[in-house]
Write an enzyme that holds these catalytic residues in place. Sequence first.
Site, short mmCIF file in Angstrom:
data_model
loop_
_atom_site.label_atom_id
_atom_site.label_comp_id
_atom_site.label_asym_id
_atom_site.label_seq_id
_atom_site.Cartn_x
_atom_site.Cartn_y
_atom_site.Cartn_z
N CYS A 11 0.85 -1.19 0.00
CA CYS A 11 0.00 0.00 0.00
C CYS A 11 0.89 1.24 0.00
CB CYS A 11 -0.94 0.01 1.21
SG CYS A 11 -0.08 0.15 2.80
N CYS A 14 3.38 1.64 2.72
CA CYS A 14 4.64 0.89 2.54
C CYS A 14 5.63 1.71 1.71
CB CYS A 14 4.37 -0.44 1.85
SG CYS A 14 3.31 -1.57 2.76
N ASP A 442 -1.37 19.61 -28.51
CA ASP A 442 -0.48 19.56 -29.66
C ASP A 442 -1.36 19.72 -30.91
OD1 ASP A 442 1.82 19.03 -31.28
OD2 ASP A 442 1.07 16.98 -31.54
N ASP A 640 0.81 13.30 -29.28
CA ASP A 640 0.86 11.99 -29.92
C ASP A 640 2.23 11.58 -30.40
OD1 ASP A 640 1.01 13.88 -31.97
OD2 ASP A 640 0.11 12.51 -33.43
N ASP A 644 6.47 14.91 -27.90
CA ASP A 644 5.54 15.33 -26.85
C ASP A 644 5.83 14.66 -25.51
OD1 ASP A 644 4.02 16.93 -28.62
OD2 ASP A 644 2.99 15.15 -29.36
#
Length: 852
Positions: A11, A14, A442, A640, A644
Amino acid sequence: MEQYIVTGMSCAACSARVEKAVSAVEGVTSCSVSLLTNSMGVEGTASQSQIIEAVQQAGYGASPKGTSQSGDSAGNIQALEDSLKDRETPALRRRLLSSIVFLLLLMYLSMGHMMWGWPLPSFFDGNHVSMGLAQLLLTVIIMVLNQKFFVSGFTSLWHGAPNMDTLVALGSSAAFGYSTYALFAMTGAQVRGDADAVMGYMHEFYFESAAMILTLITVGKMLEAYSKGKTTNALKGLMDLAPKTAVLYVDGEEKEVPVEQVKKGDVYIVRPGADIPVDGVVLEGDSAVDESALTGESIPVDKAAGDGVSAGTINQSGVLRCEATRVGEDTALSKIIQMVSDAAATKAPIAKIADRVSGIFVPAVVTIAVVTIIVWLFAGQSVGFALARGISVLVISCPCALGLATPVAIMVANGVGARNGILFKTAVSMEETGKTAIVALDKTGTITKGEPRVTDLLPAENISEQQLLEDAYHLEQMSEHPLARAVLDYGTQKGVSSKEVSGFKAHPGNGLSAVCDGAKLMGGSVAYISSQVQIPQEVQKQTQELAGQGKTPLCFVRDESYIGMIAVADVMKEDSPQAIRELQNMGIHVVMLTGDNRRTAEAIGAQAGVDQVVADVLPDGKESVIRELQKFGKVAMVGDGINDAPALTRADMGIAIGAGTDVAIDAADVVLMKSRLSDVPAAIRLSRAALRNIHENLFWAFFYNVIGIPLAAGVWIPLFGWKLNPMFGAAAMSLSSFCVVTNALRLNLFRIHDAGRDRKRKDAVHVELISDNNDNKKEEVETMTKTIKIEGMMCGHCEAHVKKALEAIDGVTEAVASHEKGTAVVTLAQPVEDDVLAKAVEEQDYKVVSVE
C-alpha cells in the site's frame, strides 16, 4: 539516477516508509518510490549496499534493476521489460479462486447447516467436534493461501509501522485464535457430556469470519493488481519502437546484424520502408524520411548527403547509405526511452486516502480492542465475553470497505473508459484528470488529422480543374512523398487514371519533373517553380493567403507554362472545435502548442476556437511552456509524438492520442485509444464522476466504522442491551463492502459524452498570455547576445540539447541553436563568461569552435 526493484510493498504506507528510510541514508539527495512499478529511483553518493540495507531494515526487499553487461540499449530495454512483467495478477487470481472454493465449503458448514439446517454427510451427525475440526481445517487452508497478509502485516507491526495488512492479519488471527480456543473447550464439554456447553461453544466459532476477511480483502487486491497490470502492459509498448537489426555495408557487401553490434563510424544501408537503426549522417542517396515518431509531424523530411538521420525513424523512398554517429544508449531514441523509464520510477505513488490514514487507524483500532477487553474484565465479565467484544471490534473495523473504496470505483470507471476508448493508467490519473484547469493541445495529429489532404484546386486561366488534376496526378504518381499521396488520393476519388511517364526526377526539397504524352510536367513548391518559370503576381499573393490559412500550395507547370495550383493541408478533425467548446464550458483554459510559424498557427487556432496559441515551439520547448502554464493551475497535455513525451511527463496529467507513438502513449497518464479529441472532455467528466464516487465510498466506509466500532465494543449494552456477536460483525463488514461495490457499479450508467450536466470549475483560472518568442522578457531587461560556433550538431534534437544546456545557465534568457548554420545565439540578461558557455555545450558532446 540508480533504479531498484522493491519487493513486499502492499500500500501507499509501505512506499512512503521505504522512501523515508532511504532518504535518511547519508549521501542520498533524492528518493522516489513507485508503488505502480514496484521501483525506486535514488540520486546521490550512497552505495547500493547502504540503500538495500536501509530498505531491508524497513521490512522490505530491494535489488538493483538489471542492466546489460555490454551497456547496450537493447540489453537495458530487455532488463526494463523484465522488470515490468505482471507477475502479481496471475498469482492473485489463482489465490482468489482457491479461497472462494474453500470459503463456500466453510460457509455451508457454519451458516448453511447451523442456521438453515442444510444436509451434511452422516459422519457429522451429532458429532460437533468433527464439524468444528472441519471448519478449522478449511480456515487454515484459506489462511495458508493468503499467508502474504500475515507475513506483511506482522512484519510491518514488528518494525513499528503497521499497515492495512496488519489490521487484516490481527482481525483474522484473533477470530481464528478464539475459535480454536472454543473448539478445544467444546471438546472438553463433550467429553463431560455437557450438551448445553457444547452448543454454547458452537456459537462461539468465528472461523468463517477469519476466512471471509481474507477472501474479501483479496478481492480488493485483485482489482488493484488488475489495474496495475494494465499500466505495465502499456509501458511495454515503448520497447517495440527500438530497431532490432541493421544492414552494415562492409567491403562492398551488405550484412544484417543485431543493432547492438553497430559501432560508431560503421556504414549502414537503409532501404525504403526500413527503420533507421542508429543515429547517423547520410553519405549517399536522396530520400524522404518519416520522422513523425520523433517530431510528431506527419510530413516526411527530405534527406540528402550531409543530412542527419535518427534511430527509430522510417525511410520512405530512396536508398540511403549512412555513417553511424551515435549508437547504443547515445541515440536520441534510447535517451528518450531512458527518460520515460526514469519518469515512471519517479512518478508519485498511487494515492489512497485509506492508506494515508492507516498509520492512525490501525493502531487506534488495536488500542480500542485491547481497552474493550480490559474494561469488560474489570466490569466483572468472563474472559470469553471480554474476548468476544475485543474480537468484534477487530472484525467489524477490518478495513474491507476502506480497502475496496478506491480500487473498485477506479476499476469500474476504468471499464467504462475502456469501453469508450479511454484508458486511465493509474489511480492517480483517474483522480487528477478531473482537477485539470488548463489543457494544452499539440496541433498535428491531435487537433488535426496528421494526414495531408487536398483542400483547394486553383487552375490558371483557360485551364480546367480536370486538366490540372490529371497533369498533377500523372506527375505525382511516381513520388512516394505524403503530399504526392494527398494529390493521388484526391485524383483517384475523382476518377483520374494513371499514365506512363518518362524521365521522372525528384528534386529534394523542391519538386518533381517528368514527361507525359510528350509534354514536360513540373510541380513543387512556389519558390522552386518561380525559379523555373514566370508565375503571375496575383498567384504569388494567393499562395501567401493559403499559407496563412495553414495550407501548403503546390504549383504545376506544363511545357514551361503555369497551369495552376493545388493546396494541401493537414485538415482538422471533425470533432475538434466541439471538443474545445466543451472544455471551455467546463471552465478549462485551452492552449494550442505547435512548431508552425505564428501566421499558420493563428489560422488553425482560430478555426479550432482555442483560447491561446503558442507557435514556433521546438520539441523541448513544449516542456518549458507546460512548466510556465503550471504557475496558473493543474495542466493536462494532449499529444501523440515522441517530441511530446517530455511535455506529457512534465504536465500534471499527460493524455496521449492512441494513434500516436508508443513513447507518447507510455509517457502519458491517460490514453485515448480512438484518437478523438472529444474523448478529452469525456475523460475529465469520467474522472470527476469517479472521484465523487470514491468520496461517497470512503464516507460510507468511515461512517460504518464510526457506528460499528462502538456497537462492537459493547458501548450500548448498559443502555439498550445491544450486543454484537463477532459473526454478525463479520456479516456487517461484508455488507459494508457490498454497499461500496454496489455504489461503484453505478458508474456503469454514467454517460461520458453527455455535456448537458457539465459545470464550470469554481476555481477557473485566468492565464496570462505566454509569449512564444520571449518578447516580454526582452522589453523588461537590457540584453546582450553572443554567438557560439559549434561543430557536431546534425538535427533538431541536437539543437534542442544545446538550447536546453545553455538556457540552464544563470543569466541566459534565451538560446537559439541552428545545426544548419552551426551556431547558437544566446541572449544574456547579465554577463556570462565565454568558458562557462563553452563548457555547457561541450558537456553535451559537441565541439565549440569559438564564442563571439
